[in-house]
Design a protein around this motif. Sequence first.
Motif, PDB file in Angstrom:
ATOM      1  N   GLY A 390     -55.377   8.060 -76.192  1.00 21.62           N
ATOM      2  CA  GLY A 390     -55.533   9.479 -76.465  1.00 21.62           C
ATOM      3  C   GLY A 390     -54.215  10.102 -76.903  1.00 21.62           C
ATOM      4  N   PRO A 391     -54.211  11.400 -77.142  1.00 17.21           N
ATOM      5  CA  PRO A 391     -52.986  12.094 -77.568  1.00 17.21           C
ATOM      6  C   PRO A 391     -51.843  11.878 -76.581  1.00 17.21           C
ATOM      7  CG  PRO A 391     -54.901  13.528 -77.753  1.00 17.21           C
ATOM      8  CD  PRO A 391     -55.351  12.316 -77.011  1.00 17.21           C
ATOM      9  N   SER A 392     -50.648  11.766 -77.113  1.00 13.08           N
ATOM     10  CA  SER A 392     -49.432  11.593 -76.306  1.00 13.08           C
ATOM     11  C   SER A 392     -49.536  10.366 -75.401  1.00 13.08           C
ATOM     12  CB  SER A 392     -49.148  12.852 -75.469  1.00 13.08           C
ATOM     13  OG  SER A 392     -49.034  13.989 -76.294  1.00 13.08           O
ATOM     14  N   ASP A 393     -50.102   9.274 -75.935  1.00 14.41           N
ATOM     15  CA  ASP A 393     -50.205   7.999 -75.208  1.00 14.41           C
ATOM     16  C   ASP A 393     -50.950   8.142 -73.891  1.00 14.41           C
ATOM     17  OD1 ASP A 393     -48.870   6.622 -77.171  1.00 14.41           O
ATOM     18  OD2 ASP A 393     -46.909   7.088 -76.327  1.00 14.41           O
ATOM     19  N   ASP A 394     -51.971   8.996 -73.867  1.00 14.75           N
ATOM     20  CA  ASP A 394     -52.768   9.184 -72.660  1.00 14.75           C
ATOM     21  C   ASP A 394     -53.840   8.095 -72.618  1.00 14.75           C
ATOM     22  OD1 ASP A 394     -54.264   9.933 -70.533  1.00 14.75           O
ATOM     23  OD2 ASP A 394     -54.741  11.948 -71.245  1.00 14.75           O
ATOM     24  N   PHE A 395     -53.537   6.988 -71.961  1.00 14.81           N
ATOM     25  CA  PHE A 395     -54.448   5.855 -71.928  1.00 14.81           C
ATOM     26  C   PHE A 395     -55.636   6.089 -70.995  1.00 14.81           C
ATOM     27  CE2 PHE A 395     -50.756   3.906 -73.761  1.00 14.81           C
ATOM     28  CZ  PHE A 395     -51.284   2.989 -74.644  1.00 14.81           C
ATOM     29  N   LEU A 396     -55.608   7.151 -70.198  1.00 11.21           N
ATOM     30  CA  LEU A 396     -56.735   7.440 -69.327  1.00 11.21           C
ATOM     31  C   LEU A 396     -57.830   8.192 -70.069  1.00 11.21           C
ATOM     32  CD1 LEU A 396     -54.922   8.416 -66.017  1.00 11.21           C
ATOM     33  CD2 LEU A 396     -55.848   6.202 -66.701  1.00 11.21           C
ATOM     34  N   ARG A 397     -57.526   8.619 -71.283  1.00  5.92           N
ATOM     35  CA  ARG A 397     -58.532   9.278 -72.109  1.00  5.92           C
ATOM     36  C   ARG A 397     -58.665   8.470 -73.403  1.00  5.92           C
ATOM     37  NH1 ARG A 397     -57.914  15.258 -73.355  1.00  5.92           N
ATOM     38  NH2 ARG A 397     -55.732  14.753 -73.774  1.00  5.92           N
ATOM     39  N   CYS A 398     -59.403   7.396 -73.319  1.00  4.36           N
ATOM     40  CA  CYS A 398     -59.553   6.487 -74.445  1.00  4.36           C
ATOM     41  C   CYS A 398     -60.487   7.097 -75.487  1.00  4.36           C
ATOM     42  CB  CYS A 398     -60.106   5.152 -73.954  1.00  4.36           C
ATOM     43  SG  CYS A 398     -60.236   3.913 -75.232  1.00  4.36           S
ATOM     44  N   LEU A 399     -60.069   7.044 -76.738  1.00  2.25           N
ATOM     45  CA  LEU A 399     -60.885   7.509 -77.848  1.00  2.25           C
ATOM     46  C   LEU A 399     -61.420   6.293 -78.604  1.00  2.25           C
ATOM     47  CD1 LEU A 399     -58.489  10.325 -79.090  1.00  2.25           C
ATOM     48  CD2 LEU A 399     -60.501  10.583 -77.636  1.00  2.25           C
ATOM     49  N   MET A 400     -62.559   6.465 -79.269  1.00  2.00           N
ATOM     50  CA  MET A 400     -63.168   5.339 -79.955  1.00  2.00           C
ATOM     51  C   MET A 400     -63.581   5.725 -81.374  1.00  2.00           C
ATOM     52  SD  MET A 400     -66.274   2.832 -78.669  1.00  2.00           S
ATOM     53  CE  MET A 400     -65.798   3.060 -76.965  1.00  2.00           C
ATOM     54  N   GLU A 401     -63.282   4.802 -82.291  1.00  2.00           N
ATOM     55  CA  GLU A 401     -63.685   4.962 -83.682  1.00  2.00           C
ATOM     56  C   GLU A 401     -64.556   3.783 -84.072  1.00  2.00           C
ATOM     57  OE1 GLU A 401     -62.515   7.607 -85.436  1.00  2.00           O
ATOM     58  OE2 GLU A 401     -60.906   8.282 -84.095  1.00  2.00           O
TER      59      GLU A 401
END
Length: 480
Positions: A390-401
């Motif tokens: 996620g934004p700012s290397d927030d790995f706890l908020r994974c985004l998917m494409e």
Amino acid sequence: MSFKNIANIFGNCKPVMSSKEVNHGDIDPGLIPSKLTVVVGDSSFLEEKSLLVQSSDYFQALYRSGMKECYQEEIHLHCLQARGFVIALAVLRGHQPVLNADDIVEAIECASFLQISPLTKYLSNYMDSDNCLLIYHTAGTYGLMELYYKAAQFIRDMYNDFEREVKITLPIELVSYIESLTPSTFVAVGAHVTCADEKTVHAAARTVCRLDENANSWEVLTDLPLAASTSLAGVTVLDNMLYIVGGVHGVRKEVVDVSFRFDVIKNTWTKITSPNQLRYNFSLIGLDGKLYAIGGEYNRVAMSSVESYDVQKNAWEFVAHLPRPGAGVACAKALGRIFVCLWKPMETSDIYEYLPNKDNWQIVTTLIRKQSYGHCMVGHRDNLYIMRNGPSDDFLRCLMECYNLTTGLWTSLPGHYANSKGSLFTAVVRGDSALTLNRSMTLEYVVDGKTWKPRRQMKGFPRSGSVWTFLLRLPGKNKE
């Protein structure tokens, strides 16, 4: 791609030529024509004979027989449909035709009659939950046993979803065969370094474990060999064999120079040859009887070199390098093809495909997202799903494409995906499901084109640190 469009691409439908039969005893073999007119129904195709002989056991046997047909300029194929032969030619020329139900039936008929292995392979990779029952029934009807078995395995892995439809639509003997097979099992192993002896404190934890989904519990499948390391190693499954290649031990990340294969049927570990270039933190993937060790590090320096391991020869050889160095790159298979995700500052993730027949890497697409890179990639049908931070290397908020290989279009999946301690980065696809895990839970998602929907939650994997996950087909009461 429709039948008509495929034929237009090739432009090789010609009027039927008259047959010129000769006595092969009176002709110099050097005079055998290099091209052949193949007549199927009302259509004829002028083809390079070498293409047909290399790809079809039927034509290979024909031109080794010494019969008069070897010298004919024209061959008639009875009991075949032109559409099936056109699809076969498309696949042999490297195209990826889109098939409807009628196409699939006629392609299977052609693959069976002419024994065209590349077409059988293409149909295996084209299989999904929408067409697997059709492929299974048709392959059984035409005796294309390799495809028949793979379709049965595919259905068995999704049997909870298919059971009612299977029993309504298929003959009892086909149903019985599916039910005699063992479904794939979700398997995991934590990151462990080599073990000096059996008395070492952490030796007891060095196990490969399987998830019993009915009992909702993890059970030990096998112990790791003492010399094996799964820390920054290459771990993958090929043809139901588990491979562990390389890895590191010690604070200096000394590379382990031994590699292993686990035979789940025999329940035995065997040493195999290690790559020519020692490496760690690399991607390992298997396809068509070969392993590929992709990139990685050595002496803390990222590499672009790639090696291929031939299972039958027990030997490694260098193949085409990555376009640029990469360590721990995201790697996946889709439609029987290999894809990797490489980062390129700033904020660019390039997707490349490896083409084994050409031995090169080809750019497929590029994803640009602010402060984000692709960290994991899985394939399902003709889609590549890229999990990114996620934004700012927030790995706890994974985004998917999602990138669709057929349309060439990107889709952003809605919302965020909880990625506590990297669970999504261990995703393994089985049928229309993706299995992920961490210490807290194993979570199964239902995968479709635009969403991953949580389906059920099971027990987490009781190991800390990095975890490797994969699928194995374990022997049942009746070994397959």
